[in-house]
Write an enzyme that holds these catalytic residues in place. Structure first.
Site, mmCIF file in Angstrom:
data_model
loop_
_atom_site.group_PDB
_atom_site.id
_atom_site.type_symbol
_atom_site.label_atom_id
_atom_site.label_comp_id
_atom_site.label_asym_id
_atom_site.label_seq_id
_atom_site.Cartn_x
_atom_site.Cartn_y
_atom_site.Cartn_z
ATOM 1 N N CYS A 221 11.784 -4.315 34.687
ATOM 2 C CA CYS A 221 11.022 -5.221 35.568
ATOM 3 C C CYS A 221 11.688 -5.303 36.945
ATOM 4 N N ARG A 251 13.715 -14.549 79.395
ATOM 5 C CA ARG A 251 14.921 -15.346 79.638
ATOM 6 C C ARG A 251 15.647 -14.832 80.884
ATOM 7 N N GLN A 262 21.439 -3.378 80.528
ATOM 8 C CA GLN A 262 21.621 -2.265 79.584
ATOM 9 C C GLN A 262 22.119 -2.752 78.222
ATOM 10 N N LEU A 321 19.041 -14.318 71.471
ATOM 11 C CA LEU A 321 18.463 -15.641 71.743
ATOM 12 C C LEU A 321 19.495 -16.678 72.185
ATOM 13 N N GLU A 346 18.191 -9.762 42.873
ATOM 14 C CA GLU A 346 17.668 -8.448 42.459
ATOM 15 C C GLU A 346 18.744 -7.369 42.479
HETATM 16 P P1 TGC Z 1 23.005 0.078 31.032
HETATM 17 O O1 TGC Z 1 23.876 0.359 29.828
HETATM 18 O O2 TGC Z 1 23.112 0.977 32.212
HETATM 19 O O3 TGC Z 1 21.479 0.029 30.578
HETATM 20 C C1 TGC Z 1 21.036 -0.758 29.499
HETATM 21 C C2 TGC Z 1 19.627 -0.283 29.132
HETATM 22 O O4 TGC Z 1 18.750 -0.465 30.249
HETATM 23 C C3 TGC Z 1 18.257 0.808 30.745
HETATM 24 N N1 TGC Z 1 18.252 0.709 32.214
HETATM 25 C C4 TGC Z 1 17.140 0.680 32.925
HETATM 26 N N2 TGC Z 1 15.845 0.763 32.583
HETATM 27 C C5 TGC Z 1 14.934 0.694 33.546
HETATM 28 N N3 TGC Z 1 15.272 0.543 34.846
HETATM 29 C C6 TGC Z 1 16.544 0.442 35.247
HETATM 30 N N4 TGC Z 1 16.840 0.267 36.536
HETATM 31 C C7 TGC Z 1 17.547 0.508 34.268
HETATM 32 N N5 TGC Z 1 18.912 0.449 34.293
HETATM 33 C C8 TGC Z 1 19.321 0.578 33.022
HETATM 34 C C9 TGC Z 1 19.217 1.829 30.176
HETATM 35 O O5 TGC Z 1 18.595 3.079 30.058
HETATM 36 C C10 TGC Z 1 19.551 1.214 28.833
HETATM 37 O O6 TGC Z 1 18.414 1.413 27.994
HETATM 38 P P2 TGC Z 1 18.553 1.549 26.384
HETATM 39 O O7 TGC Z 1 17.173 1.846 25.925
HETATM 40 O O8 TGC Z 1 19.537 2.668 26.153
HETATM 41 O O9 TGC Z 1 19.069 0.250 25.881
HETATM 42 O O10 TGC Z 1 23.254 -1.416 31.458
HETATM 43 P P3 TGC Z 1 24.547 -2.089 32.057
HETATM 44 O O11 TGC Z 1 24.860 -3.272 31.195
HETATM 45 O O12 TGC Z 1 25.633 -1.060 32.261
HETATM 46 O O13 TGC Z 1 24.037 -2.659 33.449
HETATM 47 C C11 TGC Z 1 23.722 -1.834 34.509
HETATM 48 C C12 TGC Z 1 23.478 -2.699 35.792
HETATM 49 C C13 TGC Z 1 24.778 -3.307 36.275
HETATM 50 C C14 TGC Z 1 22.935 -1.756 36.841
HETATM 51 C C15 TGC Z 1 22.474 -3.814 35.494
HETATM 52 O O14 TGC Z 1 23.004 -4.736 34.617
HETATM 53 C C16 TGC Z 1 22.007 -4.532 36.736
HETATM 54 O O15 TGC Z 1 21.047 -4.084 37.371
HETATM 55 N N6 TGC Z 1 22.618 -5.701 37.122
HETATM 56 C C17 TGC Z 1 22.111 -6.527 38.194
HETATM 57 C C18 TGC Z 1 21.311 -7.678 37.616
HETATM 58 C C19 TGC Z 1 20.159 -8.090 38.508
HETATM 59 O O16 TGC Z 1 19.697 -7.354 39.363
HETATM 60 N N7 TGC Z 1 19.639 -9.264 38.272
HETATM 61 C C20 TGC Z 1 18.468 -9.714 38.964
HETATM 62 C C21 TGC Z 1 17.881 -10.925 38.289
HETATM 63 S S1 TGC Z 1 16.199 -11.256 38.750
HETATM 64 C C22 TGC Z 1 16.300 -11.762 40.342
HETATM 65 O O17 TGC Z 1 17.291 -11.740 40.986
HETATM 66 C C23 TGC Z 1 15.017 -12.224 40.922
HETATM 67 S S2 TGC Z 1 15.112 -12.720 42.565
HETATM 68 C C24 TGC Z 1 13.462 -12.551 42.899
HETATM 69 C C25 TGC Z 1 12.961 -13.192 44.093
HETATM 70 O O18 TGC Z 1 13.051 -14.440 44.253
HETATM 71 O O19 TGC Z 1 12.342 -12.440 44.896
HETATM 72 P P1 FAD Z 2 28.173 -12.398 40.399
HETATM 73 O O1 FAD Z 2 27.627 -11.446 39.407
HETATM 74 O O2 FAD Z 2 29.136 -13.432 39.924
HETATM 75 O O3 FAD Z 2 28.848 -11.575 41.578
HETATM 76 C C1 FAD Z 2 29.770 -12.162 42.509
HETATM 77 C C2 FAD Z 2 30.269 -11.063 43.435
HETATM 78 O O4 FAD Z 2 30.969 -10.064 42.658
HETATM 79 C C3 FAD Z 2 29.132 -10.312 44.146
HETATM 80 O O5 FAD Z 2 29.543 -9.965 45.450
HETATM 81 C C4 FAD Z 2 28.993 -9.051 43.311
HETATM 82 O O6 FAD Z 2 28.434 -7.959 44.038
HETATM 83 C C5 FAD Z 2 30.440 -8.785 42.955
HETATM 84 N N1 FAD Z 2 30.557 -7.914 41.781
HETATM 85 C C6 FAD Z 2 30.014 -8.090 40.557
HETATM 86 N N2 FAD Z 2 30.307 -7.045 39.753
HETATM 87 C C7 FAD Z 2 31.054 -6.191 40.492
HETATM 88 C C8 FAD Z 2 31.673 -4.932 40.227
HETATM 89 N N3 FAD Z 2 31.556 -4.311 39.039
HETATM 90 N N4 FAD Z 2 32.374 -4.351 41.222
HETATM 91 C C9 FAD Z 2 32.489 -4.947 42.449
HETATM 92 N N5 FAD Z 2 31.929 -6.142 42.763
HETATM 93 C C10 FAD Z 2 31.224 -6.744 41.798
HETATM 94 N N6 FAD Z 2 17.818 -14.421 38.791
HETATM 95 C C11 FAD Z 2 16.823 -14.378 37.866
HETATM 96 O O7 FAD Z 2 17.031 -13.981 36.718
HETATM 97 N N7 FAD Z 2 15.555 -14.756 38.200
HETATM 98 C C12 FAD Z 2 15.240 -15.210 39.437
HETATM 99 O O8 FAD Z 2 14.070 -15.542 39.697
HETATM 100 C C13 FAD Z 2 16.269 -15.290 40.421
HETATM 101 N N8 FAD Z 2 16.001 -15.809 41.656
HETATM 102 C C14 FAD Z 2 17.047 -16.019 42.525
HETATM 103 C C15 FAD Z 2 16.809 -16.707 43.728
HETATM 104 C C16 FAD Z 2 17.865 -16.965 44.596
HETATM 105 C C17 FAD Z 2 17.635 -17.749 45.848
HETATM 106 C C18 FAD Z 2 19.187 -16.490 44.297
HETATM 107 C C19 FAD Z 2 20.339 -16.729 45.230
HETATM 108 C C20 FAD Z 2 19.410 -15.809 43.127
HETATM 109 C C21 FAD Z 2 18.358 -15.580 42.223
HETATM 110 N N9 FAD Z 2 18.580 -14.963 40.977
HETATM 111 C C22 FAD Z 2 17.574 -14.881 40.045
HETATM 112 C C23 FAD Z 2 19.928 -14.615 40.582
HETATM 113 C C24 FAD Z 2 20.468 -13.321 41.199
HETATM 114 O O9 FAD Z 2 19.877 -12.214 40.620
HETATM 115 C C25 FAD Z 2 21.990 -13.315 41.014
HETATM 116 O O10 FAD Z 2 22.528 -14.285 41.880
HETATM 117 C C26 FAD Z 2 22.591 -11.949 41.287
HETATM 118 O O11 FAD Z 2 22.196 -11.010 40.314
HETATM 119 C C27 FAD Z 2 24.127 -11.990 41.351
HETATM 120 O O12 FAD Z 2 24.656 -12.689 40.269
HETATM 121 P P2 FAD Z 2 25.743 -13.849 40.519
HETATM 122 O O13 FAD Z 2 25.194 -14.782 41.531
HETATM 123 O O14 FAD Z 2 26.114 -14.398 39.193
HETATM 124 O O15 FAD Z 2 26.972 -13.130 41.173
#
Ligand code: TGC
Ligand code: FAD
Length: 367
Positions: A221, A251, A262, A321, A346
């Site tokens: 997702c 301004r 420049q 600004l 994300e």
């Molecule tokens: P890893 O062992 O690499 O993978 C676990 C399973 O997931 C599959 N996979 C993916 N599938 C689809 N798309 C991708 N991008 C995928 N990456 C991995 C993989 O093939 C495996 O599948 P299976 O079937 O073998 O189980 O997982 P890992 O634990 O080493 O983690 C990799 C990592 C660090 C890249 C991942 O954990 C990550 O992306 N971390 C960041 C978390 C994040 O982005 N959180 C966002 C939360 S939502 C949010 O922030 C909403 S804000 C929205 C808004 O307000 O606009």
């Molecule tokens: P942490 O994981 O604690 O990271 C802290 C710092 O460590 C970061 O600089 C990171 O890059 C660094 N770090 C982590 N791992 C490593 C590594 N291996 N090597 C080097 N540096 C590293 N989440 C949802 O699920 N749903 C939502 O709708 C959603 N909405 C959000 C809206 C807002 C306004 C915000 C601020 C966040 C939202 N999030 C949501 C959460 C967001 O996805 C997380 O904040 C983000 O994934 C980072 O996690 P964390 O804040 O716990 O930081």
């Protein structure tokens, strides 16, 4: 589509967004208005959904975020996270039940992956799902959840006793479920951000996604929402560039408009370069997505480059600004502050760096 969304942002969002940001509100009726434009889940098909192209969806994100990242977030989370999760992983019954009202804006959704102690590493999640007869009992806390307290349905990811990651549809009003809003944010103030608290919440088996049992569920997702950010960040940058260009022409300092110097022209040229570079990257990735060829690490590259570039543009615009750059009378500091969240959510810039690093080298450097 681009022109329609741009007009909506110009007429409905821009006149009020400074006040919404100041008061930390996003009017509830805005969701219905965005739904009337057909934007919720616009890039999905079936179930009465529009099935627009990825490029059309990207242009929408760009125009929305030229208004405010919070407005784009509302649409991203609804369409790319909550609706996409149901569309991709839900049962037929779950899709029939939720997708039409979510498209119409009659039901808002959120996506609960992050926890207080598990953000970049969602595999460390503690939210727990225990089987109890034909039901599941959920316990845990999700953190930073966009749309949380305004949602009728929350997609909640939880770990089972067997160590699998399952997705559940938790509905507003279920006993033990609450979504307190997170206050005092200095970024994304025109966006609702909440905790999700699950205290022995009983969820029927029919509310569990039937087929996905690993992190692949939520991570798939994230690809969708990250793609929207590749475009959206360019919109924020463009808005700041346009504000700086207009300001620089008017301004007068040392008896000339600052646009005649420049050093200012260099700033404007660099900003124009970055806005157009970002837009072309987004368009290219969008066409690849429409062709079914876009890989997750390419989305990471796009998010990294475009969000960093947008922040650079906003900071440069802020300097053009002068003192006016720090007030909500102009859009610049608002976008700049918002982009600090966009850099983090994300997947942080560092996480995407490591995704790209792994794709380049074949070595996982996360652990
Ligand atoms: P890893 O062992 O690499 O993978 C676990 C399973 O997931 C599959 N996979 C993916 N599938 C689809 N798309 C991708 N991008 C995928 N990456 C991995 C993989 O093939 C495996 O599948 P299976 O079937 O073998 O189980 O997982 P890992 O634990 O080493 O983690 C990799 C990592 C660090 C890249 C991942 O954990 C990550 O992306 N971390 C960041 C978390 C994040 O982005 N959180 C966002 C939360 S939502 C949010 O922030 C909403 S804000 C929205 C808004 O307000 O606009
Ligand atoms: P942490 O994981 O604690 O990271 C802290 C710092 O460590 C970061 O600089 C990171 O890059 C660094 N770090 C982590 N791992 C490593 C590594 N291996 N090597 C080097 N540096 C590293 N989440 C949802 O699920 N749903 C939502 O709708 C959603 N909405 C959000 C809206 C807002 C306004 C915000 C601020 C966040 C939202 N999030 C949501 C959460 C967001 O996805 C997380 O904040 C983000 O994934 C980072 O996690 P964390 O804040 O716990 O930081």
């Amino acid at each position: 589509i681009r022109d329609t969304v741009r007009r909506f942002v110009r007429e409905r969002v821009l006149p009020e967004i400074g006040d919404w940001f100041d008061q930390a509100i996003l009017p509830h009726e805005l969701a219905k208005e965005l739904a009337q434009l057909g934007l919720f889940g616009m890039h999905l098909d079936g179930y009465g959904l529009p099935g627009a192209s990825s490029v059309a969806y990207g242009l929408t994100c760009m125009e929305l975020e030229a208004g405010d990242s919070g407005v784009r977030s509302l649409v991203s989370v609804q369409g790319s996270l909550a609706m996409y999760a149901i569309w991709r992983w839900g049962s037929e019954e779950q899709k029939q039940r939720w997708l039409p009202p979510m498209h119409e804006g009659d039901a808002i959704g959120c996506f609960g992956l992050t926890e207080p102690d598990a953000g970049s590493d969602p595999g460390a999640m503690r939210t727990h799902a225990r089987r109890d007869g034909s039901d599941w009992i959920l316990n845990g806390t999700k953190m930073w959840i966009t749309n949380g307290s305004i949602s009728e349905v929350a997609v909640v990811w939880a770990r089972t006793d067997e160590g699998q990651i399952n997705g559940f549809l938790v509905e507003r009003g279920m006993r033990g479920f609450s979504a307190p809003e997170i206050k005092k944010k200095l970024s994304l103030r025109a966006s609702v951000t909440s905790e999700l608290v699950l205290d022995d919440v009983r969820v029927p088996e029919e509310s569990r996604f039937p087929e996905v049992s690993s992190l692949r569920g939520p991570l798939s997702c994230l690809n969708e929402a990250r793609y929207g950010i590749v475009w959206g960040s360019v919109g924020a940058a463009r808005a700041c560039f346009e504000a700086a260009l207009e300001y620089a022409k008017g301004r007068i300092v040392f008896e000339k408009p600052i646009s005649a110097y420049q050093l200012t022209q260099q700033k404007l040229a660099e900003m124009a370069l970055e806005v157009n570079r970002g837009a072309l990257v987004a368009l290219h990735l969008g066409r690849m997505k429409d062709a079914g060829k876009l890989r997750p690490e390419q989305v990471s590259l796009g998010k990294m480059g475009n969000v960093r570039g947008a922040l650079d543009v906003c900071r440069t615009a802020r300097s053009v600004l002068g003192g006016n750059g720090i007030t909500l009378e102009y859009p610049v500091i608002r976008h700049m502050n918002n982009l600090e969240s966009v850099l983090t959510y994300e997947g942080t810039h560092e996480v995407h760096t490591l995704v790209v690093g792994e794709a380049l080298t074949g070595r996982d450097a996360f652990r």
